[in-house]
Structure formats: structure tokens, C-alpha cells
Design a protein around this motif. Structure first.
Motif, PDB file in Angstrom:
ATOM      1  N   VAL A   1     -16.165  23.593  61.204  1.00  0.00           N
ATOM      2  CA  VAL A   1     -15.996  22.540  60.194  1.00  0.00           C
ATOM      3  C   VAL A   1     -16.095  21.175  60.873  1.00  0.00           C
ATOM      4  O   VAL A   1     -15.972  21.062  62.092  1.00  0.00           O
ATOM      5  CB  VAL A   1     -14.626  22.655  59.487  1.00  0.00           C
ATOM      6  CG1 VAL A   1     -14.561  23.906  58.630  1.00  0.00           C
ATOM      7  CG2 VAL A   1     -13.489  22.646  60.518  1.00  0.00           C
ATOM      8  N   VAL A   2     -16.291  20.151  60.059  1.00  0.00           N
ATOM      9  CA  VAL A   2     -16.299  18.788  60.584  1.00  0.00           C
ATOM     10  C   VAL A   2     -14.863  18.361  60.854  1.00  0.00           C
ATOM     11  O   VAL A   2     -13.988  18.473  59.982  1.00  0.00           O
ATOM     12  CB  VAL A   2     -16.958  17.809  59.601  1.00  0.00           C
ATOM     13  CG1 VAL A   2     -16.831  16.365  60.116  1.00  0.00           C
ATOM     14  CG2 VAL A   2     -18.425  18.155  59.410  1.00  0.00           C
ATOM     15  N   VAL A   3     -14.607  17.881  62.064  1.00  0.00           N
ATOM     16  CA  VAL A   3     -13.271  17.460  62.472  1.00  0.00           C
ATOM     17  C   VAL A   3     -13.312  15.976  62.809  1.00  0.00           C
ATOM     18  O   VAL A   3     -14.244  15.506  63.481  1.00  0.00           O
ATOM     19  CB  VAL A   3     -12.784  18.258  63.697  1.00  0.00           C
ATOM     20  CG1 VAL A   3     -11.349  17.894  64.051  1.00  0.00           C
ATOM     21  CG2 VAL A   3     -12.906  19.751  63.428  1.00  0.00           C
ATOM     22  N   ALA A   4     -12.286  15.244  62.339  1.00  0.00           N
ATOM     23  CA  ALA A   4     -12.277  13.795  62.514  1.00  0.00           C
ATOM     24  C   ALA A   4     -10.885  13.315  62.912  1.00  0.00           C
ATOM     25  O   ALA A   4      -9.892  14.030  62.736  1.00  0.00           O
ATOM     26  CB  ALA A   4     -12.710  13.115  61.214  1.00  0.00           C
ATOM     27  N   PRO A   5     -10.775  12.097  63.457  1.00  0.00           N
ATOM     28  CA  PRO A   5      -9.463  11.517  63.751  1.00  0.00           C
ATOM     29  C   PRO A   5      -8.612  11.443  62.490  1.00  0.00           C
ATOM     30  O   PRO A   5      -9.142  11.350  61.375  1.00  0.00           O
ATOM     31  CB  PRO A   5      -9.800  10.116  64.285  1.00  0.00           C
ATOM     32  CG  PRO A   5     -11.184  10.256  64.837  1.00  0.00           C
ATOM     33  CD  PRO A   5     -11.874  11.216  63.906  1.00  0.00           C
ATOM     34  N   LYS A   6      -7.310  11.454  62.656  1.00  0.00           N
ATOM     35  CA  LYS A   6      -6.397  11.547  61.505  1.00  0.00           C
ATOM     36  C   LYS A   6      -6.462  10.335  60.585  1.00  0.00           C
ATOM     37  O   LYS A   6      -6.133  10.418  59.395  1.00  0.00           O
ATOM     38  CB  LYS A   6      -4.968  11.738  62.001  1.00  0.00           C
ATOM     39  CG  LYS A   6      -4.462  10.601  62.877  1.00  0.00           C
ATOM     40  CD  LYS A   6      -3.053  10.863  63.377  1.00  0.00           C
ATOM     41  CE  LYS A   6      -2.554   9.722  64.258  1.00  0.00           C
ATOM     42  NZ  LYS A   6      -1.179   9.988  64.756  1.00  0.00           N
ATOM     43  N   ASN A   7      -6.894   9.157  61.095  1.00  0.00           N
ATOM     44  CA  ASN A   7      -6.851   7.935  60.283  1.00  0.00           C
ATOM     45  C   ASN A   7      -8.157   7.620  59.562  1.00  0.00           C
ATOM     46  O   ASN A   7      -8.273   6.599  58.893  1.00  0.00           O
ATOM     47  CB  ASN A   7      -6.465   6.737  61.167  1.00  0.00           C
ATOM     48  CG  ASN A   7      -7.418   6.554  62.347  1.00  0.00           C
ATOM     49  OD1 ASN A   7      -8.258   7.411  62.592  1.00  0.00           O
ATOM     50  ND2 ASN A   7      -7.272   5.446  63.052  1.00  0.00           N
ATOM     51  N   ILE A   8      -9.157   8.466  59.667  1.00  0.00           N
ATOM     52  CA  ILE A   8     -10.431   8.210  58.977  1.00  0.00           C
ATOM     53  C   ILE A   8     -10.291   8.504  57.481  1.00  0.00           C
ATOM     54  O   ILE A   8      -9.719   9.524  57.084  1.00  0.00           O
ATOM     55  CB  ILE A   8     -11.572   9.064  59.575  1.00  0.00           C
ATOM     56  CG1 ILE A   8     -12.093   8.408  60.855  1.00  0.00           C
ATOM     57  CG2 ILE A   8     -12.721   9.229  58.596  1.00  0.00           C
ATOM     58  CD1 ILE A   8     -13.319   9.072  61.442  1.00  0.00           C
ATOM     59  N   LYS A   9     -10.815   7.620  56.663  1.00  0.00           N
ATOM     60  CA  LYS A   9     -10.789   7.781  55.214  1.00  0.00           C
ATOM     61  C   LYS A   9     -12.203   8.032  54.696  1.00  0.00           C
ATOM     62  O   LYS A   9     -13.152   7.389  55.143  1.00  0.00           O
ATOM     63  CB  LYS A   9     -10.214   6.535  54.533  1.00  0.00           C
ATOM     64  CG  LYS A   9      -8.814   6.148  54.989  1.00  0.00           C
ATOM     65  CD  LYS A   9      -7.792   7.208  54.597  1.00  0.00           C
ATOM     66  CE  LYS A   9      -6.387   6.757  55.016  1.00  0.00           C
ATOM     67  NZ  LYS A   9      -5.373   7.805  54.696  1.00  0.00           N
ATOM     68  N   VAL A  10     -12.308   8.972  53.749  1.00  0.00           N
ATOM     69  CA  VAL A  10     -13.604   9.288  53.149  1.00  0.00           C
ATOM     70  C   VAL A  10     -13.472   9.137  51.643  1.00  0.00           C
ATOM     71  O   VAL A  10     -12.678   9.826  51.005  1.00  0.00           O
ATOM     72  CB  VAL A  10     -14.059  10.722  53.486  1.00  0.00           C
ATOM     73  CG1 VAL A  10     -15.431  10.984  52.883  1.00  0.00           C
ATOM     74  CG2 VAL A  10     -14.096  10.919  54.989  1.00  0.00           C
TER      75      VAL A  10
END
Length: 288
Positions: free
Chosen positions: A164-173
Motif C-alpha cells: 500500500v501507499v505509506v506516507a508521513p502521519k501529517n500529510i493530508k489528502v
């Protein structure tokens, strides 16, 4: 007197359909393999194969001999392996030389094999490196995500891992799905290699094209990529087994969990080692 190795060579030729392929499978030279067959046919008193331009076709006598030999040889090889494991050091656990990508070994293999009464000599490496070590008999079995057609090597499916796509905790989509590709395109990507392994698969499966992106950082270790994501250095595509703890602790987040990529994982071993009790035990334990 008939040599046991003649039988093994005969069975290999029967299975592979040619002397050259059988020789590769048994890690022998082609002349040596042909000599084994000629010696066995001399003892039997008649041809066991009809020689075609590119194929060895078993005769009726060859088919009959194969049917009788296979269960006997397989049982004998299995028994020989068991005796070999205990004859020299009966008080010691048997040794299995196992190759695996380091991240998969830490995240999955350890938990699966830790309870077995087997000693391990572990080799870490990429799939091509591990396959080469297996061919050269430097390891007994490897864990690999790549199933390649190589004479003399057999694969057994173990499981399917989900990426899956994993991102830093503070990124907003906030974008709609129709805009997700554009959003992903603008991110800083962390990749295992220059050719964007897995990321390329993700793009092809969900956007029907190759990714028109360039990785900001190349980090040839999935665990290190995860740590980099935790530190806000970018996003990547990682396996669920690797990120579960970090997700629970709120260090990273999964983006678009409903849109994933699956990748099969295999155990690979030399065909002449398929009856090795250590390999069979490990695979059986994995599938419980």
C-alpha cells in the motif's frame, strides 16, 4: 552392477525431456549424463528413449521403468537425507542454509520458522543474488518474490503480500480519486531501486501507465524506507507486514487502503533437494 546415479539421471532425463536439460538440473555435464543413460540401457538390454531432434521420447520399456523407479528413488533419497542429518552429530539439530531479503526475513520468516528444531545459516540479498546462490549450492532454499524459469529449480507458493501507499502521519489528502494520480505525482518518492520496483506495478495496475516520476531518494532497504517516511522524507509503496506496528503507533499512515498491490512470495529450492526433510518441514510449518 547398476549405479544408483544412473537411475537418478534416467529419471531426470525422463522429466526434462532432454539430456542437456537433465544435465543442468543435476548440475552435471552433458557427456556424463549421456554416459549414465548409455550404461543403464546396456544393463537393461534395450533402449529407454527414442532420440528425436530436440526431445527424448521414452519407449514402453522406459515408461515401465520410470513408473517402478520413481516411488523407490524418492523414498530412498528422503531416507538418505534423514540419515545424513543425524549420522555425524546425532545430538545436534540439522542445519538449513536459508536465503531471504533482509526485510522479509525480519518481518515474516523469523516468526514462521522460530519454533522448528532446525539451525539456520542465513544469507541476505536481492532476488537475483539469492537465486544465483541457490544455483551454486551456497544455500539450500530461498524466499523470493520472483518466480523465474530456471532448469533444476522448483518453486512452492508461500503467501501473497499486500503493498500500500505509506506516507508521513501529517500529510493530508483532500483530492477526489480522479485527482489522486496528480497528487501522487507531486510527492517526494522513496524507492528501493532506480527502476521503481513495486511503485511501477502500483501505477500500472491503478493508472494503466508507467509512472512518470523520479524518486527523490533511492534506499535499498524497505525498513530504512519506512524510517525515512516516519521522518517526513517522502512516501513509498510498502508491504503491510512491515508497517503494521508503525501504523498502530501513529508514526505513519496508509493512503488509499482500498487500492493496493499484491505480490506472490515463493520458496525456491533445487529439484534434487525437494525431499530434504528440513525444507519440507519448513514449508509445511509455513502453510499451517
Amino acid at each position: 552392477m547398476i549405479d544408483f546415479e544412473w537411475y537418478r539421471s534416467f529419471i531426470s532425463i525422463y522429466k526434462h525431456g532432454s539430456v542437456s536439460a537433465a544435465a543442468k538440473a543435476r548440475f552435471m555435464t552433458q557427456p556424463a549424463m549421456s554416459q549414465h543413460l548409455a550404461a543403464l540401457e546396456s544393463e537393461v538390454g534395450e533402449p529407454l528413449f527414442t532420440r528425436a531432434p530436440r526431445k527424448m521420447v521414452p519407449t514402453d520399456r522406459g515408461k515401465e521403468l520410470y513408473t517402478k523407479l520413481v516411488p523407490l528413488i524418492e523414498n530412498l533419497e528422503s531416507t538418505t537425507q534423514e540419515i545424513k542429518q543425524t549420522s555425524n552429530h546425532p545430538s545436534e539439530m540439522p542445519l538449513l542454509k536459508l536465503g531471504s531479503p533482509v526485510e522479509f526475513f525480519t518481518g515474516r520468516v523469523l516468526d514462521k520458522v522460530r519454533s522448528l528444531d532446525i539451525r539456520y545459516l542465513i544469507h541476505f540479498g536481492t532476488a537475483p543474488t539469492l537465486l544465483n546462490q541457490l544455483i551454486n549450492e551456497e544455500v539450500d532454499v530461498i524466499m523470493t518474490p520472483q518466480k523465474q524459469t530456471v532448469t533444476g529449480i522448483e518453486y512452492t507458493s508461500l503467501e501473497v503480500e499486500t503493498f500500500v501507499v505509506v506516507a508521513p502521519k501529517n500529510i493530508k489528502v483532500e483530492e477526489e480519486w480522479s485527482d489522486i494520480e496528480s497528487w501522487l505525482h507531486e510527492q517526494s518518492w522513496l524507492s528501493y531501486g532506480l527502476d521503481l520496483p513495486i511503485i511501477r506495478r502500483y501505477w500500472r495496475e491503478h493508472f494503466n501507465k508507467r509512472p512518470d516520476i523520479k524518486a527523490k531518494h533511492i534506499i535499498p532497504n524497505l525498513q530504512s524506507i519506512l524510517k525515512a517516511i516516519e521522518k517526513g522524507m517522502g512516501v513509498s509503496v510498502l508491504p503491510l507486514y512491515l508497517i503494521e506496528e508503525a501504523v498502530k503507533e501513529g508514526k505513519v499512515q496508509i493512503l488509499f487502503p482500498e487500492v493496493s498491490v499484491e505480490n506472490a512470495l515463493y520458496a525456491a529450492y533445487r529439484i534434487d533437494q525437494r525431499d530434504d526433510p528440513n525444507i519440507k518441514t519448513m514449508i509445511q510449518q509455513w502453510k499451517k
